[in-house]
Write a protein that holds these residues in place. Structure first.
Motif, mmCIF file in Angstrom:
data_model
loop_
_atom_site.group_PDB
_atom_site.id
_atom_site.type_symbol
_atom_site.label_atom_id
_atom_site.label_comp_id
_atom_site.label_asym_id
_atom_site.label_seq_id
_atom_site.Cartn_x
_atom_site.Cartn_y
_atom_site.Cartn_z
ATOM 1 N N GLY A 165 -8.218 55.010 61.798
ATOM 2 C CA GLY A 165 -6.599 54.597 60.299
ATOM 3 C C GLY A 165 -7.201 53.197 59.600
ATOM 4 O O GLY A 165 -7.066 53.981 58.143
ATOM 5 N N GLN A 166 -7.373 52.282 60.207
ATOM 6 C CA GLN A 166 -7.186 51.112 59.448
ATOM 7 C C GLN A 166 -8.372 51.119 58.438
ATOM 8 O O GLN A 166 -8.245 50.599 57.467
ATOM 9 N N LEU A 219 -9.748 53.643 56.994
ATOM 10 C CA LEU A 219 -9.140 54.463 55.954
ATOM 11 C C LEU A 219 -8.540 54.015 55.224
ATOM 12 O O LEU A 219 -9.023 54.059 54.113
ATOM 13 N N VAL A 220 -7.059 53.291 55.692
ATOM 14 C CA VAL A 220 -6.879 52.250 54.664
ATOM 15 C C VAL A 220 -7.502 51.397 53.563
ATOM 16 O O VAL A 220 -7.332 51.028 52.456
ATOM 17 N N GLU A 251 -9.134 53.816 51.162
ATOM 18 C CA GLU A 251 -8.615 53.310 49.905
ATOM 19 C C GLU A 251 -8.703 52.540 49.247
ATOM 20 O O GLU A 251 -8.133 52.712 47.230
ATOM 21 N N GLN A 273 -14.386 62.015 56.304
ATOM 22 C CA GLN A 273 -12.620 61.418 55.866
ATOM 23 C C GLN A 273 -12.928 60.501 55.015
ATOM 24 O O GLN A 273 -12.359 59.916 54.313
ATOM 25 N N SER A 305 -14.555 60.435 52.504
ATOM 26 C CA SER A 305 -14.496 61.249 51.420
ATOM 27 C C SER A 305 -13.892 61.600 50.786
ATOM 28 O O SER A 305 -12.744 62.388 49.656
ATOM 29 N N ALA A 306 -13.038 62.240 51.821
ATOM 30 C CA ALA A 306 -11.370 63.028 51.988
ATOM 31 C C ALA A 306 -10.211 61.789 51.197
ATOM 32 O O ALA A 306 -9.112 61.798 50.015
ATOM 33 N N VAL A 307 -10.781 60.600 51.404
ATOM 34 C CA VAL A 307 -10.178 59.489 50.638
ATOM 35 C C VAL A 307 -10.254 58.894 50.036
ATOM 36 O O VAL A 307 -9.227 58.912 48.742
ATOM 37 N N MET A 348 -11.478 61.353 47.064
ATOM 38 C CA MET A 348 -10.764 63.087 46.666
ATOM 39 C C MET A 348 -9.289 62.764 46.430
ATOM 40 O O MET A 348 -8.995 62.657 45.655
ATOM 41 N N LEU A 349 -8.944 61.950 48.046
ATOM 42 C CA LEU A 349 -7.454 61.965 47.460
ATOM 43 C C LEU A 349 -6.560 60.875 46.669
ATOM 44 O O LEU A 349 -5.918 60.952 45.458
ATOM 45 N N ARG A 354 -4.996 62.102 43.077
ATOM 46 C CA ARG A 354 -3.422 61.432 42.971
ATOM 47 C C ARG A 354 -3.574 61.048 41.676
ATOM 48 O O ARG A 354 -2.191 61.157 41.254
#
Lengths: 179, 179
Positions: free
Chosen positions: B43-44, B46-47, B50, B84, B86-88, B90-91, B95
């Protein structure tokens, strides 16, 4: 302990909040599904999943988020969407400082039914019984999200003991080196 | 057209900004790598991805984000992290309302080297030549991100013509029905 379980998916992302502690009856606080249109662009779908998860976090303030651990053995197309949706769920939780726990599908099935190979119907039946509901939550993704939350509450004491043991061992090792 | 290319990854996420139009010399605006520690919690990480992507979007204001399309044929562990990350990416783009384009590794290789099976060194050499750099960008993830951006700029005219043709066809079909 209040846990948000997330069964990740782009088309249907199951979400369920369960409260309780191991060894005592559990309570369902909420259950639902975050849906995104299959014909929308991937980026837009991820934004919709993010908004849905944020709403559940805002409303229910869980202390932990339990997400299904994704494997890539299955269908290639599906698993990518699942991995991407799970990344968004983990990101939303970690951004708020909420701990994220991952559990495999067989851990979840074993926790609620006693068998890691149980089918959907069995998981739905046990979730219904354990949370004292009138009927199994629909769709299956919603029931799976509740099962994840239950699994986490039941496994948490063992995991905490393990983490404490590891921390103690590390501290003792450090002490040994500095002595 | 200014494009941010993203070669997704959790340990190293390549990012590169290229400006230009098809048929004219291209300019590199920036290149780098967003890194996250392998021993941090998922999780960290991915943050952190981001935050890194957000910084690149803030600083360079691209009109489009080109992300490598992830397949799950490869190593199971790696591909999940890639999906995962790539999802971040794209998000973050979606957004902000920035269009997201996906290109496969072989599309990118074919675009910059003429061969969909080119190796890393060949891609690096062509990126260096096409952007008139002194040396290939390091690490390879950074060069791959620039290659993605170049690929997108070169493919965009064809993709736009295709989209226009589809839109025109749809409009004609609607007109035919209402006439």
């Amino acid at each position: 302990m209040r846990v948000l379980g997330v069964d990740p998916g782009l088309t249907r992302c199951g979400v369920g909040v369960v409260e309780g502690v191991a060894g005592q009856p559990l309570t369902m606080i909420g259950v639902g599904v975050v849906r995104t249109p299959a014909d929308a662009e991937l980026g837009q779908r991820l934004v919709a999943v993010e908004q849905g998860i944020e709403q559940w976090l805002d409303e229910h303030r869980p202390e932990c988020v339990a997400v299904e651990r994704v494997f890539s053995q299955h269908n290639v197309r599906t698993v990518m969407g699942t991995a991407q949706a799970s990344a968004v769920a983990m990101l939303c939780a970690a951004r708020r400082g909420i701990p994220v726990a991952l559990h495999t599908p067989s851990e979840v099935k074993a926790a609620v039914t006693g068998s890691g190979r149980a089918d959907k119907a069995q998981v739905g039946a046990m979730v219904t019984r354990l949370l004292r509901l009138d009927a199994p939550p629909k769709p299956a993704d919603a029931a799976d999200a509740l099962a994840l939350a239950i699994c986490h509450i039941w496994r948490a004491p063992a995991q905490n003991r393990l983490q404490q043991a590891v921390a103690l061992h590390a501290a003792t090792a450090r002490k040994g080196r500095t002595a």
